[in-house]
Design an enzyme around this catalytic site. Structure first.
Site, PDB file in Angstrom:
ATOM      1  N   ASN A 152       0.813  -1.229   0.000  1.00 20.43           N
ATOM      2  CA  ASN A 152       0.000   0.000   0.000  1.00 20.43           C
ATOM      3  C   ASN A 152       0.843   1.275   0.000  1.00 20.43           C
ATOM      4  O   ASN A 152       0.426   2.277  -0.577  1.00 20.43           O
ATOM      5  CB  ASN A 152      -0.985  -0.015   1.159  1.00 20.43           C
ATOM      6  CG  ASN A 152      -0.313  -0.109   2.493  1.00 20.43           C
ATOM      7  OD1 ASN A 152       0.826  -0.570   2.596  1.00 20.43           O
ATOM      8  ND2 ASN A 152      -0.981   0.337   3.524  1.00 20.43           N
ATOM      9  N   GLU A 249       4.672  -4.496  11.868  1.00 22.12           N
ATOM     10  CA  GLU A 249       3.638  -3.482  11.617  1.00 22.12           C
ATOM     11  C   GLU A 249       2.519  -4.185  10.874  1.00 22.12           C
ATOM     12  O   GLU A 249       2.628  -4.449   9.679  1.00 22.12           O
ATOM     13  CB  GLU A 249       4.217  -2.347  10.754  1.00 22.12           C
ATOM     14  CG  GLU A 249       5.262  -1.510  11.442  1.00 22.12           C
ATOM     15  CD  GLU A 249       4.703  -0.682  12.584  1.00 22.12           C
ATOM     16  OE1 GLU A 249       3.470  -0.613  12.749  1.00 22.12           O
ATOM     17  OE2 GLU A 249       5.509  -0.118  13.332  1.00 22.12           O
ATOM     18  N   CYS A 283      -3.325   0.802   6.715  1.00 22.61           N
ATOM     19  CA  CYS A 283      -3.450  -0.101   7.873  1.00 22.61           C
ATOM     20  C   CYS A 283      -4.116   0.571   9.062  1.00 22.61           C
ATOM     21  O   CYS A 283      -4.842  -0.061   9.811  1.00 22.61           O
ATOM     22  CB  CYS A 283      -2.071  -0.590   8.264  1.00 22.61           C
ATOM     23  SG  CYS A 283      -0.924   0.770   8.499  1.00 22.61           S
ATOM     24  N   GLU A 458       7.857   2.097  14.622  1.00 24.52           N
ATOM     25  CA  GLU A 458       8.657   2.774  13.616  1.00 24.52           C
ATOM     26  C   GLU A 458       8.586   4.265  13.910  1.00 24.52           C
ATOM     27  O   GLU A 458       7.664   4.743  14.585  1.00 24.52           O
ATOM     28  CB  GLU A 458       8.110   2.475  12.215  1.00 24.52           C
ATOM     29  CG  GLU A 458       8.258   0.995  11.882  1.00 24.52           C
ATOM     30  CD  GLU A 458       8.061   0.641  10.422  1.00 24.52           C
ATOM     31  OE1 GLU A 458       7.000   0.963   9.876  1.00 24.52           O
ATOM     32  OE2 GLU A 458       8.976   0.031   9.839  1.00 24.52           O
TER      33      GLU A 458
HETATM   34  P1  NAD Z   1       0.858  -9.549   3.252  1.00 26.22           P
HETATM   35  O1  NAD Z   1       0.886  -9.968   4.664  1.00 26.22           O
HETATM   36  O2  NAD Z   1       0.141 -10.385   2.282  1.00 26.22           O
HETATM   37  O3  NAD Z   1       2.353  -9.429   2.686  1.00 26.22           O
HETATM   38  C1  NAD Z   1       3.308  -8.586   3.285  1.00 26.22           C
HETATM   39  C2  NAD Z   1       4.685  -8.971   2.819  1.00 26.22           C
HETATM   40  O4  NAD Z   1       5.058 -10.225   3.403  1.00 26.22           O
HETATM   41  C3  NAD Z   1       4.823  -9.180   1.295  1.00 26.22           C
HETATM   42  O5  NAD Z   1       6.057  -8.640   0.883  1.00 26.22           O
HETATM   43  C4  NAD Z   1       4.829 -10.692   1.162  1.00 26.22           C
HETATM   44  O6  NAD Z   1       5.511 -11.154   0.032  1.00 26.22           O
HETATM   45  C5  NAD Z   1       5.564 -11.095   2.425  1.00 26.22           C
HETATM   46  N1  NAD Z   1       5.323 -12.462   2.882  1.00 26.22           N
HETATM   47  C6  NAD Z   1       4.216 -13.225   2.727  1.00 26.22           C
HETATM   48  N2  NAD Z   1       4.387 -14.418   3.331  1.00 26.22           N
HETATM   49  C7  NAD Z   1       5.612 -14.414   3.897  1.00 26.22           C
HETATM   50  C8  NAD Z   1       6.356 -15.365   4.670  1.00 26.22           C
HETATM   51  N3  NAD Z   1       5.853 -16.552   4.991  1.00 26.22           N
HETATM   52  N4  NAD Z   1       7.587 -15.011   5.095  1.00 26.22           N
HETATM   53  C9  NAD Z   1       8.106 -13.799   4.803  1.00 26.22           C
HETATM   54  N5  NAD Z   1       7.451 -12.869   4.071  1.00 26.22           N
HETATM   55  C10 NAD Z   1       6.221 -13.167   3.625  1.00 26.22           C
HETATM   56  O7  NAD Z   1       0.320  -8.062   3.281  1.00 26.22           O
HETATM   57  P2  NAD Z   1      -0.108  -7.143   2.050  1.00 26.22           P
HETATM   58  O8  NAD Z   1      -1.354  -7.730   1.483  1.00 26.22           O
HETATM   59  O9  NAD Z   1       1.062  -6.892   1.176  1.00 26.22           O
HETATM   60  O10 NAD Z   1      -0.435  -5.763   2.791  1.00 26.22           O
HETATM   61  C11 NAD Z   1      -1.645  -5.480   3.393  1.00 26.22           C
HETATM   62  C12 NAD Z   1      -1.558  -5.713   4.887  1.00 26.22           C
HETATM   63  O11 NAD Z   1      -0.485  -4.973   5.439  1.00 26.22           O
HETATM   64  C13 NAD Z   1      -2.785  -5.248   5.615  1.00 26.22           C
HETATM   65  O12 NAD Z   1      -3.155  -6.179   6.596  1.00 26.22           O
HETATM   66  C14 NAD Z   1      -2.342  -3.958   6.285  1.00 26.22           C
HETATM   67  O13 NAD Z   1      -3.069  -3.609   7.422  1.00 26.22           O
HETATM   68  C15 NAD Z   1      -0.925  -4.243   6.581  1.00 26.22           C
HETATM   69  N6  NAD Z   1      -0.173  -2.995   6.707  1.00 26.22           N
HETATM   70  C16 NAD Z   1       0.275  -2.608   7.931  1.00 26.22           C
HETATM   71  C17 NAD Z   1       0.960  -1.416   8.089  1.00 26.22           C
HETATM   72  C18 NAD Z   1       1.465  -0.961   9.429  1.00 26.22           C
HETATM   73  O14 NAD Z   1       2.368  -0.142   9.469  1.00 26.22           O
HETATM   74  N7  NAD Z   1       0.945  -1.430  10.539  1.00 26.22           N
HETATM   75  C19 NAD Z   1       1.210  -0.625   6.975  1.00 26.22           C
HETATM   76  C20 NAD Z   1       0.746  -1.049   5.730  1.00 26.22           C
HETATM   77  C21 NAD Z   1       0.063  -2.245   5.613  1.00 26.22           C
END
Ligand code: NAD
Length: 484
Positions: A152, A249, A283, A458
């Site tokens: 995002n 996060e 998020c 962060e």
């Molecule tokens: P996601 O969890 O699908 O993927 C996040 C990252 O993790 C990607 O780069 C993915 O390739 C990697 N990944 C997936 N499986 C993994 C594994 N087993 N080991 C290591 N890496 C792995 O999330 P998304 O769909 O890309 O993003 C949306 C989510 O992120 C939402 O839930 C949102 O709330 C959260 N988010 C949180 C914040 C925050 O700062 N708290 C900020 C932005 C997004």
């Protein structure tokens, strides 16, 4: 292909390719067109990235903090000089309106680099007097940090993670989301141009398996993930086997509580920012909007008028306010939540449909009223422009309901009674809170979640804790008194 980078990965100061890795197609969400083709990192790329980070970090840790800062400051200047070009690439990668990517994404990343460049030289240990003897402490870098990003805010996430890591003497191997892989490569280029030694910031592409390979490698000292709760659980567990330091996060379902003494215009504006900015893919969004009964009708009327005036369109155009969702998969997921909210008894106030435009992944800005705590829309993270409005009557009631969730990322309160604002925030279980504001995340302030929404923080001074480790040195000044 209009955004094809020179190669898929950036390792040890240069672009590298390995076409043996599975293909990743980068899709422009506004049209569905493939704009770049990359490859996932093979084990050999993963190995080269970690090896170069290990080597470079040992030397970087010995560089004076002001010299490290000077390099990061140069990177800040380059990002600002190239602001327009970087914003355009971010819009292609994510589908977010150019009016957002010009002011939010890279600009916030540059702020983080500037902030940590300034802060790093002030980070010191302490001395502990013990009579004749004394102890001093050192804040040493953690070592090789792995950053894993969500889709995002891809470039902002790359900057928010690399800024404290590099400023405090660490190296980073960053794996962007496979959905938005382009911005981080630009950051790697900019760092090298600014004078950052090769190997300190490597970018490698891949899906979850590449992330998992980085997390479990013995050369990795720390993992910082931005992603969903289920991914966070996997990554945290994998990091635990090596007792690795983590920052998580994760997702949220944050409450935004609007009391009946609040300015309705401000509250409506905040609720819209908290649900429609970045097409709702934030998020910390306030996706459970609790509105006190006395102003419900007025609030919904104004919200409907303002939501229906939003300009949807091509995110490359200056006047577009709402772009598409990031992917076809995200579109299906969001529409699934919309249908569920209808079938579970939510009242559709506005929106609720796909907005078919050039084959892009568009959804109308959507508002549901009369959502109750047990409905799916009140419990699960949607990550799309879908607002749930819930009614409440009393302060005690809304605090209990706001906290009745596994998440604890963010919370907001709107009220003209500041004593009540502080009293309510004091009882909310959330790491990042606002009173009469929403979703402002300046780099000076710590950002992160409680409960299932995360571990660590962060930004702000708080991030120093998570990118350094304390070494305690006891200095004996007299004879050793041994009982043998
Ligand atoms: P996601 O969890 O699908 O993927 C996040 C990252 O993790 C990607 O780069 C993915 O390739 C990697 N990944 C997936 N499986 C993994 C594994 N087993 N080991 C290591 N890496 C792995 O999330 P998304 O769909 O890309 O993003 C949306 C989510 O992120 C939402 O839930 C949102 O709330 C959260 N988010 C949180 C914040 C925050 O700062 N708290 C900020 C932005 C997004």
């Amino acid at each position: 292909m209009i955004a094809q980078p020179k190669a898929s990965h950036f390792v040890d100061g240069a672009y590298v390719e390995d076409t043996q890795g599975a293909k990743i197609e980068v899709i422009f969400p506004a049209t569905g067109e493939v704009i770049a083709e990359l490859h996932e990192a093979t084990p050999s790329i993963v190995d080269r990235a970690l090896a170069s980070a290990r080597r470079a970090q040992a030397e970087w840790a010995r560089v004076r903090p002001v010299e490290r800062s000077r390099i990061l400051r140069r990177a800040v200047d380059l990002i600002r000089e190239r602001g327009e070009e970087l914003a355009q690439l971010e819009t292609l990668d994510t589908g977010k309106p150019i009016q957002e990517t010009r002011v939010a994404d890279w600009p916030s990343g540059a702020d983080a680099l500037e902030f940590f460049a300034g802060l790093a030289p002030t980070v010191t240990g302490e001395t502990v007097p013990l009579g004749q003897d004394f102890v001093y402490t050192l804040r040493e870098p953690v070592g090789v940090c792995v950053g894993i990003g969500a889709w995002n805010y891809p470039s902002q996430i790359a900057c928010w993670k690399s800024a404290p890591a590099l400023a405090l003497g660490n190296a980073m191997v960053f794996k962007p989301s496979e959905v938005t892989p382009l911005g981080a490569l630009k950051l790697a280029e900019i760092f090298v141009e600014a004078g950052l030694p090769a190997g300190l910031f490597n970018v490698i592409q891949g899906r979850g398996a590449v992330g998992a390979a980085l997390v479990t490698d013995p050369r990795t000292d720390k993992v910082s993930l931005t992603g969903s709760v289920p991914t966070g659980q996997k990554v945290y567990a994998a990091a635990a086997s090596g007792i690795r330091n983590v920052t998580m996060e994760l997702g949220g379902k944050s409450p935004l509580i609007i009391f009946d003494d609040a300015s309705v215009e401000d509250a409506v504006g905040a609720a819209m920012l908290a649900n429609f900015y970045s097409t709702g893919q934030i998020c910390s969004n306030g996706t459970r909007v609790f509105v006190q009964k006395g102003i419900k009708t007025q609030f919904l009327k104004r919200l409907k008028e303002r939501a229906e005036a939003i300009t949807l369109g091509d995110p490359r155009k200056d006047d577009t306010q709402l772009g598409p969702l990031v992917s076809a998969a995200q579109l299906d997921k969001v529409m699934g939540y919309v249908e569920k909210a209808k079938s579970e008894g939510g009242t559709l106030v506005t929106g609720g449909k796909r907005a078919p435009m050039n084959d892009g992944f568009y959804v109308e800005p959507t508002v549901f009223a009369d959502i109750t705590d047990d409905m799916t829309l009140a419990r699960e993270e949607v990550f799309g422009p879908v607002m749930a409005v819930l009614d409440f009557e009393t302060e005690a009631e809304v605090i209990g309901r706001a906290n009745a969730t596994e998440f604890g990322l963010a919370a907001g309160v709107f009220t003209a009674d500041l004593a009540r604002g502080h009293r309510v925030i004091g009882q909310l279980q959330a790491g990042t809170c606002w009173i009469n504001a929403y979703n402002l995340t300046p780099v000076e302030a710590p950002f992160g979640g409680m409960k299932m929404s995360g571990v660590g923080r962060e930004n702000g001074r708080a991030a120093v804790e998570h990118y350094t480790q304390v070494k305690t040195v006891y200095v004996g000044m007299g004879p050793v008194d041994a009982p043998y």
